[in-house]
Scaffold this motif. Sequence first.
Motif, PDB file in Angstrom:
ATOM      1  N   TRP A 204       1.011  -1.269   0.070  1.00 22.77           N
ATOM      2  CA  TRP A 204      -0.020  -0.020  -0.093  1.00 22.77           C
ATOM      3  C   TRP A 204       0.877   1.332   0.164  1.00 22.77           C
ATOM      4  O   TRP A 204       2.042   1.193   0.671  1.00 22.77           O
ATOM      5  CB  TRP A 204      -0.807   0.118   1.260  1.00 22.77           C
ATOM      6  N   GLU A 205       0.529   2.431  -0.763  1.00 22.38           N
ATOM      7  CA  GLU A 205       1.287   3.732  -0.929  1.00 22.38           C
ATOM      8  C   GLU A 205       0.189   4.588  -0.377  1.00 22.38           C
ATOM      9  O   GLU A 205      -0.975   4.641  -1.005  1.00 22.38           O
ATOM     10  CB  GLU A 205       1.776   3.789  -2.280  1.00 22.38           C
ATOM     11  N   PRO A 206       0.743   5.310   0.361  1.00 24.05           N
ATOM     12  CA  PRO A 206      -0.359   6.622   0.689  1.00 24.05           C
ATOM     13  C   PRO A 206      -0.278   7.479  -0.461  1.00 24.05           C
ATOM     14  O   PRO A 206       0.528   7.790  -1.058  1.00 24.05           O
ATOM     15  CB  PRO A 206       0.351   7.418   1.894  1.00 24.05           C
ATOM     16  N   ALA A 207      -1.444   7.875  -0.887  1.00 24.69           N
ATOM     17  CA  ALA A 207      -1.722   8.899  -2.140  1.00 24.69           C
ATOM     18  C   ALA A 207      -1.560  10.125  -1.743  1.00 24.69           C
ATOM     19  O   ALA A 207      -1.065  11.158  -2.501  1.00 24.69           O
ATOM     20  CB  ALA A 207      -3.312   8.585  -2.524  1.00 24.69           C
ATOM     21  N   THR A 208      -1.898  10.536  -0.326  1.00 23.39           N
ATOM     22  CA  THR A 208      -1.533  11.879   0.088  1.00 23.39           C
ATOM     23  C   THR A 208      -1.099  11.982   1.354  1.00 23.39           C
ATOM     24  O   THR A 208      -1.007  10.682   2.244  1.00 23.39           O
ATOM     25  CB  THR A 208      -2.914  12.498   0.102  1.00 23.39           C
ATOM     26  N   ALA A 209      -0.592  13.082   1.939  1.00 23.09           N
ATOM     27  CA  ALA A 209      -0.168  13.241   3.293  1.00 23.09           C
ATOM     28  C   ALA A 209      -1.205  12.918   4.430  1.00 23.09           C
ATOM     29  O   ALA A 209      -1.151  12.133   5.436  1.00 23.09           O
ATOM     30  CB  ALA A 209       0.212  14.559   3.616  1.00 23.09           C
ATOM     31  N   GLU A 210      -2.574  13.179   4.018  1.00 27.38           N
ATOM     32  CA  GLU A 210      -3.743  12.919   4.821  1.00 27.38           C
ATOM     33  C   GLU A 210      -3.872  11.418   4.822  1.00 27.38           C
ATOM     34  O   GLU A 210      -4.502  10.942   6.087  1.00 27.38           O
ATOM     35  CB  GLU A 210      -4.898  13.501   4.234  1.00 27.38           C
ATOM     36  N   ASP A 211      -3.544  10.802   4.101  1.00 27.21           N
ATOM     37  CA  ASP A 211      -3.601   9.194   4.040  1.00 27.21           C
ATOM     38  C   ASP A 211      -2.464   8.833   5.156  1.00 27.21           C
ATOM     39  O   ASP A 211      -2.816   7.780   6.123  1.00 27.21           O
ATOM     40  CB  ASP A 211      -3.184   8.475   2.809  1.00 27.21           C
ATOM     41  N   VAL A 212      -1.388   9.164   5.465  1.00 27.59           N
ATOM     42  CA  VAL A 212      -0.460   9.145   6.311  1.00 27.59           C
ATOM     43  C   VAL A 212      -0.971   9.536   7.690  1.00 27.59           C
ATOM     44  O   VAL A 212      -1.100   8.617   8.682  1.00 27.59           O
ATOM     45  CB  VAL A 212       0.955   9.548   6.115  1.00 27.59           C
ATOM     46  N   ARG A 213      -1.488  10.749   7.787  1.00 31.45           N
ATOM     47  CA  ARG A 213      -2.241  10.844   9.140  1.00 31.45           C
ATOM     48  C   ARG A 213      -3.317  10.216   9.355  1.00 31.45           C
ATOM     49  O   ARG A 213      -3.449   9.983  10.701  1.00 31.45           O
ATOM     50  CB  ARG A 213      -2.560  12.802   8.969  1.00 31.45           C
ATOM     51  N   ASP A 214      -4.288   9.638   8.515  1.00 28.17           N
ATOM     52  CA  ASP A 214      -5.246   8.795   8.828  1.00 28.17           C
ATOM     53  C   ASP A 214      -4.663   7.405   9.393  1.00 28.17           C
ATOM     54  O   ASP A 214      -5.167   6.919  10.665  1.00 28.17           O
ATOM     55  CB  ASP A 214      -6.132   8.458   7.788  1.00 28.17           C
ATOM     56  N   LEU A 215      -3.545   7.103   8.899  1.00 30.18           N
ATOM     57  CA  LEU A 215      -3.020   5.773   9.278  1.00 30.18           C
ATOM     58  C   LEU A 215      -2.607   5.923  10.791  1.00 30.18           C
ATOM     59  O   LEU A 215      -2.528   5.281  11.701  1.00 30.18           O
ATOM     60  CB  LEU A 215      -1.828   5.164   8.374  1.00 30.18           C
ATOM     61  N   ASN A 216      -1.625   7.182  10.906  1.00 28.33           N
ATOM     62  CA  ASN A 216      -1.042   7.599  12.234  1.00 28.33           C
ATOM     63  C   ASN A 216      -1.984   7.590  13.240  1.00 28.33           C
ATOM     64  O   ASN A 216      -2.196   6.884  14.394  1.00 28.33           O
ATOM     65  CB  ASN A 216      -0.656   8.865  12.067  1.00 28.33           C
ATOM     66  N   ARG A 217      -3.343   8.150  13.034  1.00 26.27           N
ATOM     67  CA  ARG A 217      -4.255   8.071  14.092  1.00 26.27           C
ATOM     68  C   ARG A 217      -4.987   6.670  14.302  1.00 26.27           C
ATOM     69  O   ARG A 217      -5.226   6.472  15.644  1.00 26.27           O
ATOM     70  CB  ARG A 217      -5.694   9.108  13.565  1.00 26.27           C
ATOM     71  N   ALA A 218      -5.255   5.868  13.295  1.00 30.72           N
ATOM     72  CA  ALA A 218      -5.482   4.518  13.609  1.00 30.72           C
ATOM     73  C   ALA A 218      -4.500   3.702  14.493  1.00 30.72           C
ATOM     74  O   ALA A 218      -4.981   2.946  15.254  1.00 30.72           O
ATOM     75  CB  ALA A 218      -5.840   4.065  12.189  1.00 30.72           C
ATOM     76  N   ILE A 219      -3.257   3.712  14.161  1.00 32.34           N
ATOM     77  CA  ILE A 219      -2.310   3.109  14.842  1.00 32.34           C
ATOM     78  C   ILE A 219      -2.195   3.521  16.276  1.00 32.34           C
ATOM     79  O   ILE A 219      -2.034   2.785  17.317  1.00 32.34           O
ATOM     80  CB  ILE A 219      -0.958   3.295  14.131  1.00 32.34           C
ATOM     81  N   ARG A 220      -2.159   4.785  16.470  1.00 27.75           N
ATOM     82  CA  ARG A 220      -2.083   5.497  17.891  1.00 27.75           C
ATOM     83  C   ARG A 220      -3.306   5.320  18.753  1.00 27.75           C
ATOM     84  O   ARG A 220      -3.363   5.540  19.837  1.00 27.75           O
ATOM     85  CB  ARG A 220      -1.586   6.698  17.703  1.00 27.75           C
TER      86      ARG A 220
END
Length: 106
Positions: A89-105
């Motif tokens: 999987w590759e993040p399409a946007t920086a928001e994808d990374v932020r979403d994953l960050n929130r989900a992991i934390r």
Amino acid sequence: MTVPPPSPEHPALDPAQFAVLRAFFRGYLHQDVDLVHGSAGAAAAAFAREANAGERDALVGEWSRFAAIVADLPLTGVRQAFSALGAAWEPATAEDVRDLNRAIRG
């Protein structure tokens, strides 16, 4: 896979230092993540349900170190870092990374 030499866009990541994160990337952020989980965040939620407390804590710790390494990279560098640790999987946007960050934390 050949990892490019370190540069501002491609940080040096030692997979041995991210064993839990690498296992999460390979096991949950695979090529079918959208089909199986619907999103990377949903994949992180699935991991949280299936893992024990120690595994979840280890993932959060390794993710925190990873996030600090990629925080100032351009999106292409972030994608390379995900790939270097086994994510399809590759993040399409920086928001994808932020979403994953929130989900992991959590």
